[in-house]
Motif scaffolding. Structure first.
Motif, short mmCIF file in Angstrom:
data_model
loop_
_atom_site.label_atom_id
_atom_site.label_comp_id
_atom_site.label_asym_id
_atom_site.label_seq_id
_atom_site.Cartn_x
_atom_site.Cartn_y
_atom_site.Cartn_z
N ILE A 1 51.00 -48.33 -64.83
CA ILE A 1 51.05 -48.99 -65.41
C ILE A 1 50.03 -50.56 -65.92
O ILE A 1 49.02 -50.87 -64.89
N ALA A 2 50.11 -50.67 -67.20
CA ALA A 2 48.24 -51.15 -67.86
C ALA A 2 49.37 -52.79 -67.66
O ALA A 2 50.07 -53.21 -68.49
N VAL A 3 48.04 -54.15 -67.18
CA VAL A 3 48.61 -55.09 -66.82
C VAL A 3 47.53 -56.34 -67.59
O VAL A 3 46.57 -56.42 -67.02
N ASP A 4 47.89 -56.87 -68.39
CA ASP A 4 47.47 -58.00 -68.93
C ASP A 4 46.54 -59.34 -68.74
O ASP A 4 48.53 -59.58 -68.35
N ILE B 1 52.63 -55.86 -75.81
CA ILE B 1 52.36 -56.26 -74.19
C ILE B 1 53.90 -56.72 -74.17
O ILE B 1 54.09 -58.05 -74.58
N ALA B 2 54.31 -56.37 -73.18
CA ALA B 2 55.78 -56.85 -72.56
C ALA B 2 55.40 -58.22 -71.58
O ALA B 2 55.02 -57.82 -70.33
N ARG C 1 55.04 -49.26 -70.24
CA ARG C 1 54.01 -49.25 -69.49
C ARG C 1 52.92 -50.57 -69.95
O ARG C 1 51.69 -50.28 -68.95
N LEU C 2 52.80 -51.03 -70.72
CA LEU C 2 51.91 -52.46 -70.49
C LEU C 2 52.82 -53.59 -71.19
O LEU C 2 54.04 -53.88 -71.39
N PHE C 3 52.25 -54.79 -70.13
CA PHE C 3 52.64 -55.96 -69.69
C PHE C 3 51.77 -56.77 -69.19
O PHE C 3 50.63 -56.31 -69.32
N ILE D 1 49.87 -58.20 -79.84
CA ILE D 1 51.11 -58.08 -79.72
C ILE D 1 51.38 -58.57 -78.16
O ILE D 1 51.88 -58.13 -77.59
N ARG D 2 52.08 -60.27 -77.97
CA ARG D 2 52.51 -60.72 -76.61
C ARG D 2 53.97 -60.99 -76.85
O ARG D 2 54.53 -61.99 -77.49
#
Length: 215
Positions: free
Chosen positions: A71-74, A27-28, A47-49, A204-205
């Motif tokens: 885009i996946a955003v958490d 996770i960026a 594509r994961l933020f 991981i973040r």
């Protein structure tokens, strides 16, 4: 390139821990990062933020999704109950489910909306008074109550105390997840993600190590 460096380190940590290649999701963490830096990472195919605030995400990601597609955003920051509906519309996962009132609100909205992001219960493994999260000895009961609400709880999340050995907290989180039949662990940040991967992290973040320090 910072992103490829981190991806390389993740792959090496997976191999060292005997994990399946690609089983750890990076996770960026784009909170408070200028849009041009975020666009650079998107241009590299990531594509994961992760975002900390609903308002900031709402002002940023609809435009990026229009340009870049899926885009996946958490959500990885605290969630107020009055922002729950907006969060559920914006995010693919919420990593900070931390109290019964929020669980009840999400449960009610999920019924109403017919959809719900995947959820992680935040555990305050260090029992720090200033930090959000369910206390370790209350986690099993909270998992059970979330399941009774039919919530899609997929895993646990923690942020270890800054002055303690993170491995102890990661191991504790993994033990609690296993005990409750939860397969995902959101743990590990820029300084300790390799340790987290060794102890079972699935998400991981990582922020500053990818984007550079926030301006």
């Amino acid at each position: 390139m910072a992103l490829t460096d981190i991806q390389d380190r993740v792959s090496k940590a997976e191999a060292k821990a005997g994990r399946t290649p690609g089983s750890v999701h990076l996770i960026a963490v784009s909170k408070m990062q200028p849009n041009d830096r975020v666009a650079t990472i998107l241009d590299q195919g990531h594509r994961l933020f992760g975002e900390n605030r609903v308002q900031e995400a709402a002002g940023k990601w609809p435009d990026f999704r229009e340009t870049y597609g899926q885009i996946a955003v958490d959500l990885i920051g605290p969630l107020q109950t009055n922002k729950a509906r907006q969060a559920m519309e914006l995010f693919q996962s919420i990593h900070t489910l931390d109290r019964p009132k929020l669980a009840n609100t999400i449960g009610r909205l999920a019924q109403e909306m017919g959809a719900c992001p995947t959820l992680y219960i935040q555990v305050n493994t260090g029992e720090e008074p200033q930090k959000a999260g369910v206390l370790p000895n209350e986690t099993d009961a909270f998992v059970a109550s979330c399941r009774a609400l039919d919530l899609p709880v997929e895993g646990l999340m923690c942020i270890p105390p800054v002055d303690e050995e993170p491995a102890l907290h990661f191991a504790l989180l993994a033990k609690m997840a296993d005990r409750n039949g939860l397969t995902n662990l959101s743990m590990g940040m820029s300084g300790d993600f390799e340790t987290a991967i060794a102890l079972g992290a699935t998400h991981i973040r990582v922020g500053s190590a990818i984007f550079g320090e926030r301006p």
